[in-house]
Design a protein around this motif. Structure first.
Motif, short mmCIF file in Angstrom:
data_model
loop_
_atom_site.label_atom_id
_atom_site.label_comp_id
_atom_site.label_asym_id
_atom_site.label_seq_id
_atom_site.Cartn_x
_atom_site.Cartn_y
_atom_site.Cartn_z
N VAL A 1 34.74 36.95 42.87
CA VAL A 1 34.34 36.45 41.56
C VAL A 1 33.93 37.61 40.66
CG1 VAL A 1 32.54 35.14 40.35
CG2 VAL A 1 33.72 34.12 42.30
N ALA A 2 33.20 38.57 41.24
CA ALA A 2 32.75 39.72 40.46
C ALA A 2 33.93 40.55 39.96
CB ALA A 2 31.81 40.58 41.30
N VAL A 3 34.96 40.70 40.78
CA VAL A 3 36.14 41.46 40.36
C VAL A 3 36.84 40.76 39.20
CG1 VAL A 3 38.45 42.23 41.05
CG2 VAL A 3 36.51 42.57 42.59
N ALA A 4 37.04 39.46 39.30
CA ALA A 4 37.71 38.73 38.23
C ALA A 4 36.92 38.82 36.93
CB ALA A 4 37.89 37.27 38.64
N ARG A 5 35.62 38.68 37.01
CA ARG A 5 34.80 38.75 35.81
C ARG A 5 34.80 40.16 35.21
NH1 ARG A 5 29.76 34.94 37.96
NH2 ARG A 5 30.85 32.94 37.60
N ARG A 6 34.80 41.16 36.07
CA ARG A 6 34.81 42.53 35.57
C ARG A 6 36.14 42.83 34.87
NH1 ARG A 6 32.38 46.30 32.97
NH2 ARG A 6 32.75 48.45 33.69
N ALA A 7 37.23 42.28 35.37
CA ALA A 7 38.52 42.48 34.71
C ALA A 7 38.47 42.00 33.27
CB ALA A 7 39.62 41.75 35.48
N GLU B 1 43.71 29.95 42.54
CA GLU B 1 43.51 29.29 41.25
C GLU B 1 42.10 28.71 41.16
OE1 GLU B 1 48.10 27.77 40.41
OE2 GLU B 1 46.79 26.58 41.71
N ASP B 2 41.63 28.09 42.24
CA ASP B 2 40.27 27.57 42.26
C ASP B 2 39.25 28.68 42.01
OD1 ASP B 2 40.68 24.83 42.73
OD2 ASP B 2 40.89 25.14 44.89
N LEU B 3 39.46 29.83 42.64
CA LEU B 3 38.54 30.94 42.51
C LEU B 3 38.48 31.44 41.07
CD1 LEU B 3 36.77 33.15 44.05
CD2 LEU B 3 38.83 34.54 43.88
N LEU B 4 39.65 31.58 40.44
CA LEU B 4 39.67 32.06 39.06
C LEU B 4 38.95 31.10 38.13
CD1 LEU B 4 43.31 33.47 38.79
CD2 LEU B 4 41.18 34.78 38.90
N ALA B 5 39.12 29.81 38.35
CA ALA B 5 38.41 28.84 37.53
C ALA B 5 36.91 28.96 37.73
CB ALA B 5 38.89 27.43 37.85
N GLU B 6 36.49 29.14 38.98
CA GLU B 6 35.06 29.31 39.27
C GLU B 6 34.51 30.56 38.56
OE1 GLU B 6 32.27 30.67 43.04
OE2 GLU B 6 34.10 29.53 43.45
#
Length: 282
Positions: free
Chosen positions: A37-43, A63-68
Motif C-alpha cells: 500500500v505504501a509503494v502504491a501511495r508513494r507512486a 486490483e483490490d489492493l490498489l483500491a485500498e
C-alpha cells in the motif's frame, strides 16, 4: 535529448509518460500488505498518473489492493487493467478467456474491485485463439459504448494482429515486452508510432539490471551520475514519443529510482551508443 513528459492515450487521456506497473504488489502477510500500500501511495505522491494492473495479478487481488491504497482516486489518476485470462488448476495455471460473456464478467469484476464506474483504459491481456477476434473486440466495443470502459488496448500482439484489430475497433494502446536489450517488437512499436497509439513496454527496466551485459549502459550511467536502470528507462523515453514505460517494483527505494529516470537527459551520442548495445552478443 529532451523528451515530452506526457502523452494523450487515445488522443485525449493525458498521463505522465513514466508510469507504474503494480504487478509486483502481491502481499501475503499484513506487514507485506502495508508495504505494498505504501509503494502504491508513494507512486502517486511522486506524480505517477498511470498505474497498470490486471486480473491475472493475484486473480483480482492486485486490483483490490490498489483500491485500498488509492481510492478515492485523485483527479487525473488512470488505473489501467487487463482482462482475457482466467485462473485454472491445470497446465500453466491460466487459460484464455476471450469469450464475450467472460470478458463482460471480468470487466464487471474489475469495476467492482477497483471501485470505479468506468475503466479509462481496458486492455485485452492476450488474444484468445479459440474466439474470433471480432467477437472479442466487439464485446469490448459494446462495453465502451455502454460507458463501462473508455478506451481499448491490446497486449502481446504482432503488427499484423494490431492491424486486424484496428479494422474492428479503435485501439488506444499496446502492451508488449520491450526494453533496450530486447527489441523483438520494434515493428509493433513502429506501427503504434504511425497511428499515434500508446506503447506500454512491460519489463522495461530489465536491461538496467543487465549492466554487465552491456558496457555502454554502465558507462553512460557513470557519465550521467545515474543508475543503469535509470539509463535504460531514459533510453525508452528518448526512443519514441509513444512509449509509456511502466516499471514495477515492491520497493519504495526502487520506485523512487525508477521515477527519477525522466530527469536523466541523454546526449545524442549517448543515445546512439545505447541503441547499438541491443546488437551486442550477451
Amino acid at each position: 535529448m529532451t523528451a515530452a513528459t506526457t502523452f494523450r492515450i487515445g488522443g485525449d487521456l493525458e498521463v505522465r509518460r513514466l508510469g507504474f506497473g503494480a504487478m509486483h504488489l502481491r502481499p501475503g502477510s499484513a506487514e507485506e500488505r502495508a508495504a505494498c500500500v505504501a509503494v502504491a501511495r508513494r507512486a502517486v505522491e511522486l506524480g505517477v498518473t498511470l498505474v497498470d494492473t490486471a486480473h491475472l495479478y493475484g486473480w483480482g487481488a492486485n486490483e483490490d489492493l490498489l483500491a485500498e491504497a488509492l481510492h478515492p482516486y485523485p483527479e487525473g489518476l488512470v488505473i489501467a487493467t487487463k482482462v482475457g485470462i482466467r485462473h485454472t488448476t491445470s497446465g500453466e495455471g491460466w487459460r484464455h478467456a476471450g469469450a464475450p460473456d467472460d470478458l463482460r464478467g471480468q470487466v464487471d469484476e474489475a469495476l467492482r474491485r477497483l471501485r470505479l464506474d468506468r475503466i479509462e483504459l481496458l486492455q485485452l491481456h492476450r488474444l484468445d485463439p479459440d474466439v474470433p477476434l471480432p467477437d472479442q473486440l466487439g464485446a469490448l466495443r459494446d462495453l465502451r459504448d455502454e460507458g463501462k470502459i473508455g478506451r481499448i488496448g491490446l497486449s502481446e500482439v504482432t503488427a499484423d494482429e494490431l492491424a486486424e484489430a484496428r479494422a474492428v475497433v479503435e485501439i488506444a494502446s499496446v502492451q508488449n515486452r520491450y526494453n533496450l536489450l530486447d527489441r523483438e517488437h520494434e515493428p509493433v512499436l513502429k506501427a503504434c508510432e504511425a497511428a499515434g497509439i500508446a506503447f506500454l513496454p512491460w519489463r522495461p527496466a530489465a536491461a538496467g539490471a543487465s549492466g554487465g551485459r552491456s558496457a555502454e549502459i554502465t558507462a553512460v550511467a557513470a557519465e550521467l551520475g545515474a543508475t543503469p536502470t535509470q539509463v535504460a528507462l531514459a533510453w525508452l523515453l528518448a526512443h519514441s514519443p509513444v512509449i509509456l514505460p511502466i516499471p514495477g517494483t515492491s520497493s519504495v527505494a526502487h520506485l523512487e529510482e525508477n521515477l527519477g529516470a525522466d530527469a536523466v537527459r541523454l546526449g545524442r551520442e549517448q543515445y546512439e551508443r545505447l541503441s547499438r548495445a541491443a546488437t551486442e552478443t550477451p
